[in-house]
Design a protein around this motif. Sequence first.
Motif, PDB file in Angstrom:
ATOM      1  N   GLN A  13      92.347  34.239  95.354  1.00 49.07           N
ATOM      2  CA  GLN A  13      90.887  34.187  95.437  1.00 49.07           C
ATOM      3  C   GLN A  13      90.400  33.509  96.724  1.00 49.07           C
ATOM      4  O   GLN A  13      89.489  34.010  97.389  1.00 49.07           O
ATOM      5  CB  GLN A  13      90.309  33.471  94.208  1.00 49.07           C
ATOM      6  N   THR A  16      91.049  35.729  99.770  1.00 48.38           N
ATOM      7  CA  THR A  16      90.089  36.844  99.842  1.00 48.38           C
ATOM      8  C   THR A  16      88.758  36.372 100.401  1.00 48.38           C
ATOM      9  O   THR A  16      88.161  37.026 101.257  1.00 48.38           O
ATOM     10  CB  THR A  16      89.891  37.452  98.445  1.00 48.38           C
ATOM     11  N   PHE A  17      88.280  35.224  99.917  1.00 42.06           N
ATOM     12  CA  PHE A  17      87.012  34.684 100.393  1.00 42.06           C
ATOM     13  C   PHE A  17      87.071  34.385 101.887  1.00 42.06           C
ATOM     14  O   PHE A  17      86.136  34.704 102.636  1.00 42.06           O
ATOM     15  CB  PHE A  17      86.664  33.413  99.614  1.00 42.06           C
ATOM     16  N   ASP A 140      80.416  41.684  98.766  1.00 36.12           N
ATOM     17  CA  ASP A 140      81.803  41.305  98.465  1.00 36.12           C
ATOM     18  C   ASP A 140      82.024  39.811  98.686  1.00 36.12           C
ATOM     19  O   ASP A 140      82.795  39.172  97.959  1.00 36.12           O
ATOM     20  CB  ASP A 140      82.770  42.108  99.342  1.00 36.12           C
ATOM     21  N   SER A 144      83.391  37.306  95.874  1.00 42.24           N
ATOM     22  CA  SER A 144      84.646  36.570  96.074  1.00 42.24           C
ATOM     23  C   SER A 144      84.461  35.080  95.852  1.00 42.24           C
ATOM     24  O   SER A 144      85.342  34.403  95.302  1.00 42.24           O
ATOM     25  CB  SER A 144      85.198  36.835  97.482  1.00 42.24           C
TER      26      SER A 144
END
Length: 419
Positions: A13, A16-17, A140, A144
């Motif tokens: 996570q 991704t951020f 997105d 995220s």
Amino acid sequence: MSVQAYNDILQNQLSTFISISNQIGGEVAEQAKLVNDAFRAQFNFLNIVNQSSAPSPDQQMQLLKPTSDKIQAIQTLREKNRASVYFNHLSAISESIPALGWVAVSPAPAPYIKEMNDAGQFYTNRVLKEWKEKDKKHVDWVRSWIELLTEMQKFVKQYYTTGLVWSGIKSAVIPPPPSGGMPPPPPPLISDLNDMSIGDSKDDRSALFAEINQGENITRALKKVTPDMQTHKNPNLRPGPAPFKTPATSAINFSYKSAVQKPPVFNRDGKKWIIEHYKDNHGLLVDGTEMNNVVYMFDCTNCTLTVKGKINSIFIDSCRKSSVVFDTVVSSAEFVNCQSVQMQVLGNVPTISIDKTDGCQMYLSDKSLGVEIISSKSSEMNVMVPKGNGDYSEFPIPEQYKTTVSPTGLKTVIVETKG
């Protein structure tokens, strides 16, 4: 297990951020680097927790300092970039990053993370509203970040349900100071027991058992307590009150809002008018505006702002006992973190948004009677509707609701307060 689970969050996570933030670039990418550092600092802290016994409160503060420093840096970055096109992005992270303070919350830290996640929702909603039609990366990005904090909440609920647990046996190692170093520790004390021979230890135990086996004779050496020695009969013999001890706190304050009075600011930065830190000034005036302009009023107390002409939006943030009077707004007038504020529209305003505000009086015009008012986490909100004779009718915005649960879902109705 818990450290590995936390590492999985960092690799998935959080990664991704960070990746999406770097694609957006600018201040968003700069802030994301600080977010990454904050999570890594907490990962190191949890490693110490799983290997060490509980330290003193002062030692724990030192261990938490690398994380808290990064949180402060994230919030400072937001304050320095209020004119940024990504200000809502920076604010969303700044408002919710204190979720990393769960390590100092007990007995139930998981709901605290949810509370911090909700605190940033106002700004994530603004990001979605502004960017969903322009660039899907920002949608997105919001998703995220929310997923990252949601996974953090699940992690804490599973492994630290009732709070932080120091599960090791070693003493916690305090990180060295940045310069100068700490003096070397004193030489270890050698216990007298370690110097005793095995024979001496047996002799001491034999003597101890001999004393115990005396039976009633063991009490012969005890001194009899006479009535004049009994504290319940002699109040003057009772000890005084115990010395005051500072109560232990269950949470460490991760807020870093400065209490220092800043100089007032009134300037125009491109399309944005910025009015900040004014006190007791009822002559603030914004004139010569254009329809794409935005007015931002922040941290003002006992002030009145007048805005001439048609503009895009007005944003009132963290103001107290202040008023704003404006002609026409194309988008919205918004109040956030305010107390005892008033607004008057002379022309038209399509939307009024109120969030985390206590006390908001809204005076409408004949042209603005179709306005939509969106409120959350706010109280004492009243709408003044013109009667046509120069007077107003006052209508309170509901604050209390009743929700009924049924097999098909929820039904919510307004509960009117009568008094």
